[in-house]
Design a protein around this motif. Structure first.
Motif, PDB file in Angstrom:
ATOM      1  N   ARG A 358       0.827  -1.221  -0.156  1.00 44.81           N
ATOM      2  CA  ARG A 358      -0.162  -0.041  -0.093  1.00 44.81           C
ATOM      3  C   ARG A 358       0.793   1.208  -0.288  1.00 44.81           C
ATOM      4  N   PHE A 359       2.250   1.099   0.498  1.00 46.66           N
ATOM      5  CA  PHE A 359       3.105   2.291   0.244  1.00 46.66           C
ATOM      6  C   PHE A 359       3.715   2.552  -0.948  1.00 46.66           C
ATOM      7  N   MET A 360       3.603   1.685  -2.030  1.00 49.90           N
ATOM      8  CA  MET A 360       4.496   1.562  -3.154  1.00 49.90           C
ATOM      9  C   MET A 360       3.695   3.020  -3.825  1.00 49.90           C
ATOM     10  N   SER A 361       4.627   3.573  -4.595  1.00 50.09           N
ATOM     11  CA  SER A 361       4.466   4.986  -5.307  1.00 50.09           C
ATOM     12  C   SER A 361       3.688   6.069  -4.496  1.00 50.09           C
ATOM     13  N   GLN A 362       4.219   6.285  -3.368  1.00 50.33           N
ATOM     14  CA  GLN A 362       3.398   7.117  -2.465  1.00 50.33           C
ATOM     15  C   GLN A 362       4.283   8.348  -2.059  1.00 50.33           C
ATOM     16  N   ILE A 363       5.572   8.094  -2.392  1.00 52.17           N
ATOM     17  CA  ILE A 363       6.773   9.004  -2.153  1.00 52.17           C
ATOM     18  C   ILE A 363       6.253  10.685  -2.285  1.00 52.17           C
ATOM     19  N   GLY A 364       5.656  10.878  -3.250  1.00 46.03           N
ATOM     20  CA  GLY A 364       5.091  11.966  -3.476  1.00 46.03           C
ATOM     21  C   GLY A 364       4.417  12.829  -2.390  1.00 46.03           C
ATOM     22  N   LYS A 365       3.744  11.943  -1.557  1.00 45.28           N
ATOM     23  CA  LYS A 365       3.017  12.386  -0.392  1.00 45.28           C
ATOM     24  C   LYS A 365       3.903  12.698   0.741  1.00 45.28           C
ATOM     25  N   TYR A 366       4.880  12.281   0.863  1.00 44.03           N
ATOM     26  CA  TYR A 366       5.904  12.776   1.972  1.00 44.03           C
ATOM     27  C   TYR A 366       5.889  14.149   2.435  1.00 44.03           C
ATOM     28  N   LYS A 367       5.636  14.409   3.714  1.00 47.14           N
ATOM     29  CA  LYS A 367       5.596  15.769   3.981  1.00 47.14           C
ATOM     30  C   LYS A 367       6.855  16.487   4.055  1.00 47.14           C
ATOM     31  N   LYS A 368       6.964  17.687   3.154  1.00 52.72           N
ATOM     32  CA  LYS A 368       8.310  18.149   3.176  1.00 52.72           C
ATOM     33  C   LYS A 368       8.545  19.199   4.322  1.00 52.72           C
ATOM     34  N   GLU A 369       7.727  19.225   5.267  1.00 51.15           N
ATOM     35  CA  GLU A 369       8.167  19.990   6.379  1.00 51.15           C
ATOM     36  C   GLU A 369       9.241  19.563   7.226  1.00 51.15           C
ATOM     37  N   PRO A 370      10.232  20.200   8.061  1.00 52.68           N
ATOM     38  CA  PRO A 370      11.300  19.905   8.574  1.00 52.68           C
ATOM     39  C   PRO A 370      10.848  18.982   9.784  1.00 52.68           C
ATOM     40  N   SER A 371      11.536  18.154   9.766  1.00 55.87           N
ATOM     41  CA  SER A 371      11.566  16.816  11.045  1.00 55.87           C
ATOM     42  C   SER A 371      12.734  16.466  11.464  1.00 55.87           C
ATOM     43  N   GLY A 372      12.801  15.809  12.618  1.00 57.14           N
ATOM     44  CA  GLY A 372      13.915  15.259  13.240  1.00 57.14           C
ATOM     45  C   GLY A 372      14.266  15.913  14.203  1.00 57.14           C
ATOM     46  N   GLY A 373      15.563  15.735  14.878  1.00 57.60           N
ATOM     47  CA  GLY A 373      15.938  16.431  16.046  1.00 57.60           C
ATOM     48  C   GLY A 373      17.125  15.533  16.900  1.00 57.60           C
ATOM     49  N   ILE A 374      18.040  16.260  17.680  1.00 58.80           N
ATOM     50  CA  ILE A 374      19.296  15.582  18.023  1.00 58.80           C
ATOM     51  C   ILE A 374      19.109  15.220  19.575  1.00 58.80           C
ATOM     52  N   GLY A 375      19.681  14.299  19.802  1.00 58.04           N
ATOM     53  CA  GLY A 375      19.683  13.596  21.155  1.00 58.04           C
ATOM     54  C   GLY A 375      21.099  13.449  21.711  1.00 58.04           C
ATOM     55  N   CYS A 376      21.231  13.615  22.963  1.00 57.64           N
ATOM     56  CA  CYS A 376      22.642  13.734  23.517  1.00 57.64           C
ATOM     57  C   CYS A 376      22.790  12.398  24.319  1.00 57.64           C
ATOM     58  N   PHE A 377      23.696  11.551  24.028  1.00 62.44           N
ATOM     59  CA  PHE A 377      24.070  10.232  24.248  1.00 62.44           C
ATOM     60  C   PHE A 377      25.245  10.043  25.236  1.00 62.44           C
TER      61      PHE A 377
END
Ligand code: FAD
Length: 447
Positions: A358-377
């Motif tokens: 169901r996720f094939m050929s869906q990459i065009g719907k990826y949300k281009k808003e900034p995401s992710g973050g860092i962690g201190c290990f």
């Protein structure tokens, strides 16, 4: 709210750990007749949920190869289950889907989950694993899987909502939360060097005890307390490894596919468990079929209305910049340095398609808003929960921590003199003493 000149307990950081500690400390003080929530002040340089807790994917699981982590997580899941509504907790379960090189270790996890009464199902063998997955999702197509560990408890929670839920609970017990107050240093007293005052950009707050729950900013506070920049670690064979940096940053890679979250319902029409797949099967691009990797890789995902799609992530990467030079601020999506890019979107969306048709050929719907973050290990990527400088309790979760809502309850008990068996394996002294946690074959530094 004016800055008080003094309070018994100052908690730094209004994320999951600071607020859970404050709330449970208020309850414990009252229960023991030793005070109330009015004895507890939380300060945060920004606001409630302004740190990692406010951007976390929100996955809650027990699946850890380290027995001490599993026991602690079982306690934390129990805390999530106490008030699913206030914590915006979705108990949909969690699945660890693995290749042959991880099967034995996953089997160990299952056995130990049974031993502590944590409900899960283990499926072994390629054909059985495929059948189990297809019974849940008829479009399941990942190959090379030889074990599925299906945890029936856990799931995920909505990041900011749960932290606001915790804040409301703390405030209802009389805890004060002051935002826009940045800690800049500490006043120390006597021969012991205990902290007598927390210095902020709005004045100094005298205190008896300090709790630190500052997530990715922990190195800054550690440096303010003049704690050691490096540690000596005693290896399994007794060899001493000197000069290991105490803190290292990793960048967490997450994003959202902007499809209708209902797309990911199970065959039975229910909201599905969180999926975590690790595999050594080659990953090919869902765009042009090119090889993305033939090394061990992993992803996790779940449908999430809060994020507005199917949200999840892939393996983090270690930030090679010297820790002293890493800019933690601006944090998360506002960071110019540590947000995910097209490469992540390509890999993660291809990985989703690798798992389910169901996720094939869906990459065009990826949300281009900034995401992710860092962690201190920490040096071994496991938490440090310990007391420093006599009266400073440090909660450094090494980025395991959104799910660890129950740690604050145990810390509150320790603050009132009741040692916690569950926190004991996470003392700082384990490095010098060589009491390290076992490491797993997973491609993630946190499993
Ligand atoms: C992208 C991402 C996804 C994640 N996903 C998951 C997940 O799915 N499941 C999971 O269990 N964990 C996850 N984590 C890890 C988890 O979010 C963190 O381990 C946890 O939230 C840390 O909580 P905390 O309370 O220690 O810190 P934080 O939530 O970061 O809160 C720290 C607070 O301290 C404040 N602060 C910092 N410095 C100062 C100062 N000098 N003075 C005053 N205030 C200060 C900050 O403003 C901040 O509000 C994820 C992390 C990231 C980055």
């Amino acid at each position: 709210m004016a800055l008080p000149a003094g309070v018994r307990y100052v908690v730094i950081g209004a994320g999951v750990h600071g607020l859970s500690t404050a709330y449970h400390l208020a309850l414990a003080l009252k229960a023991k007749g030793r005070g109330t929530g009015a004895d507890v002040l939380v300060v945060d340089k920004a606001g409630i949920a302004a740190g990692a807790s406010g951007i976390a994917c929100g996955v809650i699981r027990n699946n850890y190869y380290q027995p001490a982590m599993r026991e602690l997580m079982a306690h934390c899941v129990e805390v999530w289950e106490r008030d699913p509504e206030a914590y915006s907790y979705h108990p949909v379960g969690y699945m660890q889907i693995s290749p042959e090189c991880m099967r034995e270790q996953v089997g160990t996890i299952y056995e130990q989950q049974r031993a502590i009464g944590y409900e899960s199902v283990l499926v072994e063998g390629a054909a059985r694993s495929e059948r189990y997955m297809k019974d849940i999702f008829d479009d399941w197509q990942a190959q090379g899987i030889t074990s599925v560990l299906h945890e029936k408890r856990g799931g995920y929670a909505n990041n900011t909502r749960s932290i606001y839920g915790l804040a409301a609970k703390a405030e209802s017990e009389g805890v004060r939360i002051l935002t826009g107050v940045r800690v800049t240093g500490f006043e120390r007293g006597g021969n012991s060097g205990a902290v007598t005052g927390v210095v902020t950009d709005r004045g100094t707050i005298g205190c008896e005890q300090v709790v630190i729950g500052v997530g990715p900013w922990v190195k800054q506070i550690w440096d303010m307390l003049e704690l050691p920049k490096t540690v000596t670690i005693s290896g399994a064979d007794g060899t001493l490894h000197d000069g290991i940096p105490m803190w290292v940053y990793w960048s967490l890679q997450e994003g959202t596919l902007g499809v209708d979250p209902d797309l990911q319902r199970t065959n039975a029409g229910a909201m599905p468990p969180v999926i975590h797949l690790d595999t050594d099967a080659p990953l090919h691009s869902d765009v042009d079929g090119s090889l993305i990797t033939d090394q061990l890789w992993g992803i996790y995902y779940k449908p999430d209305f809060h994020f507005g799609g199917v949200q999840g992530g892939a393996m983090p990467y270690r930030i090679e910049t010297p820790p002293d030079e890493v800019h933690v601020d601006p944090y998360g999506p506002e960071s110019p340095d540590f947000i995910v890019g097209d490469q992540f979107a390509h890999m993660w969306c291809s990985a989703l398609a690798h798992c389910q048709k169901r996720f094939m050929s869906q990459i065009g719907k990826y949300k281009k808003e900034p995401s992710g973050g860092i962690g201190c290990f920490t040096p071994d990527s496991f938490p440090v929960f310990d007391r420093f400088c006599e009266n400073v309790y440090l909660i450094a979760d090494s980025n395991h921590g959104y799910k660890m809502i129950g740690v604050g309850e145990l810390v509150a008990k320790e603050l009132l003199g009741e040692a916690s068996r569950l926190l004991e394996p996470f003392r700082f002294s384990r490095y010098a003493e060589g009491r390290l946690h076992p490491t797993s074959n997973s491609p993630f530094p946190w499993s």
